[in-house]
Motif scaffolding. Structure first.
Motif: not given
Length: 474
Positions: A334-343, A380-385
């Motif tokens: 979401y919004a160029k960010v990867i979120f990891i849910l707690d397991p 992490d923050t996703l990279r995009s053009v």
């Protein structure tokens, strides 16, 4: 010839010639008065003696021009226009006649032909759209008009910004004002939340076709899929929104904007208010004074505002909600960010399931599934053009200011990263006076072999020692 059909120039000449014949004006004075030669005055006298006043009229008057198009060409052009270009304007029709039919006709000539034939109407002849007045609503809170007014509210003391205006249709009273940098979803959500907390839920909001209120991608299958984030928030709270087709339809708020651009700007100047925060703090005081001066009593005293229901969550509705799918690794983007849910045990059952990301105007972000809050961490923050943004017209000022800041930041980075170019003479090494390159000095790198050509004494001494060692080895 009638004097009415003569031009002013011809009438002036006739008056002067009559004065000459009545001995009230000399030929020399008449020539000076009419700005012509004495010979021309004598010719006018002869014409007056032969034909009277008619001798001063041009002989070409009433005759067709020598450059006039033939009737056959005129009829052929009009037939083409009726057949193929009946809804074209004269300028575009002329272009097509030249391009496709090799017929060259002047634009204004074609305009006159089309007007005389009834194919084209001038702007004066076109009927102006009539906007008949609409009466006020009967009850307070029945219809609330909202709009954003972009203006230099702080004049030259602050930035150009937008004022979000909420006005009651029945009474003409201002119910809420909020200063914001632009008309955007988050500021409208914040303003509407403050309005609902103060007054309750109206029957409907009345707005324009701004992208915050209306989407062009509506779905016939699902009502909520075609709603904007603002429309979805109102739908959750059982409030309708109506989009006006023209600015005249919501004239109440448009006229209020014009009044505010006069009175509110001067009030902010007198109080020395220069920032959005100070202006928003002053807004309630201004609203109270404005309503005393310009507010009207409704025809029906009933208040149509409704309180929030027990099951309605105002904070949960006034946010941006996006649906995301959880991956097998319990991640989502979401919004160029990867979120990891707690397991957790509950989260482990969610791969390939839909979750809702709630992005609040105050910066909070929550991930929920069927009302259950899911803990997460940022990976992490996703990279995009960088792509060209699609911008609403009313947000153009704000976007241009952001673009200017971004460009200035990039220029500063480039200036810091690259070697100095001031006074440069050696374009290969960026060395202005033959000394070691500034780029190498900044990075702490050792100069290469090409710096042997420098005039730096220290470098030349090292060069001489190296050449001596090479000679000794030889």
């Amino acid at each position: 010839m009638s004097l009415i059909t003569m031009s002013q120039k011809e009438l002036n000449r006739l008056e002067a010639i009559q004065k000459i014949r009545d001995s009230r004006l000399s030929v020399v004075d008449a020539a000076r008065l009419l700005n012509i030669s004495r010979s021309q005055v004598h010719r006018l006298l002869q014409a007056y003696d032969r034909n009277g006043a008619a001798g001063f009229a041009s002989g070409k008057r009433g005759r067709p021009s020598n450059r006039r198009h033939s009737d056959e060409l005129r009829n052929a052009v009009l037939d083409l226009v009726r057949e193929r270009y009946h809804d074209f304007g004269p300028t575009l029709a002329r272009e097509k006649l030249i391009e496709l039919h090799q017929i060259a006709v002047g634009k204004e000539t074609l305009r006159q032909w089309m007007t005389e034939a009834g194919i084209w109407k001038s702007r004066r002849e076109r009927k102006q759209r009539i906007f008949q007045p609409r009466g006020r609503r009967d009850c307070f809170g029945e219809l609330i008009q909202i709009d954003g007014s972009h203006h230099w509210w702080f004049e030259n003391r602050g930035p150009k910004c937008a004022l979000l205006v909420y006005i009651d249709d029945a009474t003409g009273k201002l119910l809420h004002l909020r200063f914001a940098l632009s008309e955007n979803t988050f500021d409208y959500l914040l303003a509407t939340k403050a309005y609902l907390e103060r007054w309750g839920k109206p029957l409907a909001f009345y707005s324009d076709k701004h992208g915050v209120f209306r989407t062009t991608h509506a779905s016939e299958m699902d009502r909520t899929s075609g709603l904007t984030q603002f429309g979805r928030a109102l739908y959750e709270l059982n409030i309708d929104i109506i989009c006006a087709n023209t600015p005249q339809a919501k004239g109440r708020v448009e006229r209020a904007n014009r009044t505010l651009q006069d009175r509110l700007v001067k009030e902010l100047r007198l109080r020395g208010i220069n920032t959005l925060e100070e202006a928003n703090a002053f807004a309630p005081e201004f609203i109270a004074d404005f309503n005393v001066r310009f507010g009207k009593e409704p025809r029906n005293p009933k208040d149509m505002h409704r309180p929030l229901a027990v099951h309605e969550n105002l904070d949960g509705a006034m946010c941006r909600k996006e649906v995301r799918t959880v991956s097998q690794a319990l991640t989502l983007r979401y919004a160029k960010v990867i979120f990891i849910l707690d397991p957790t045990d509950y989260a482990k059952t969610l791969p390939r399931q839909k979750v809702i990301v709630c992005d609040y105007p105050d910066g909070r972000l929550e991930i929920m599934h069927e009302g259950t809050l899911l803990p997460y961490r940022t990976f992490d923050t996703l990279r995009s053009v960088h792509r060209a943004p699609v911008v609403e017209n009313k947000r153009l000022d704000d976007i241009l200011s952001i673009v200017a800041d971004m460009q200035e930041g990039r220029e500063q980075k480039r200036r810091q990263r690259g070697p100095s170019r001031a006074g440069q003479k050696d374009h290969m090494f960026g060395i202005p006076d033959g000394s070691v390159s500034n780029g190498y000095q900044k990075r702490g790198r050792k100069p290469g072999r090409r710096t042997d050509f420098t005039n730096d004494p220290e470098v030349n001494a090292k060069r001489q020692k190296a050449l001596a060692r090479i000679a000794a080895c030889d």
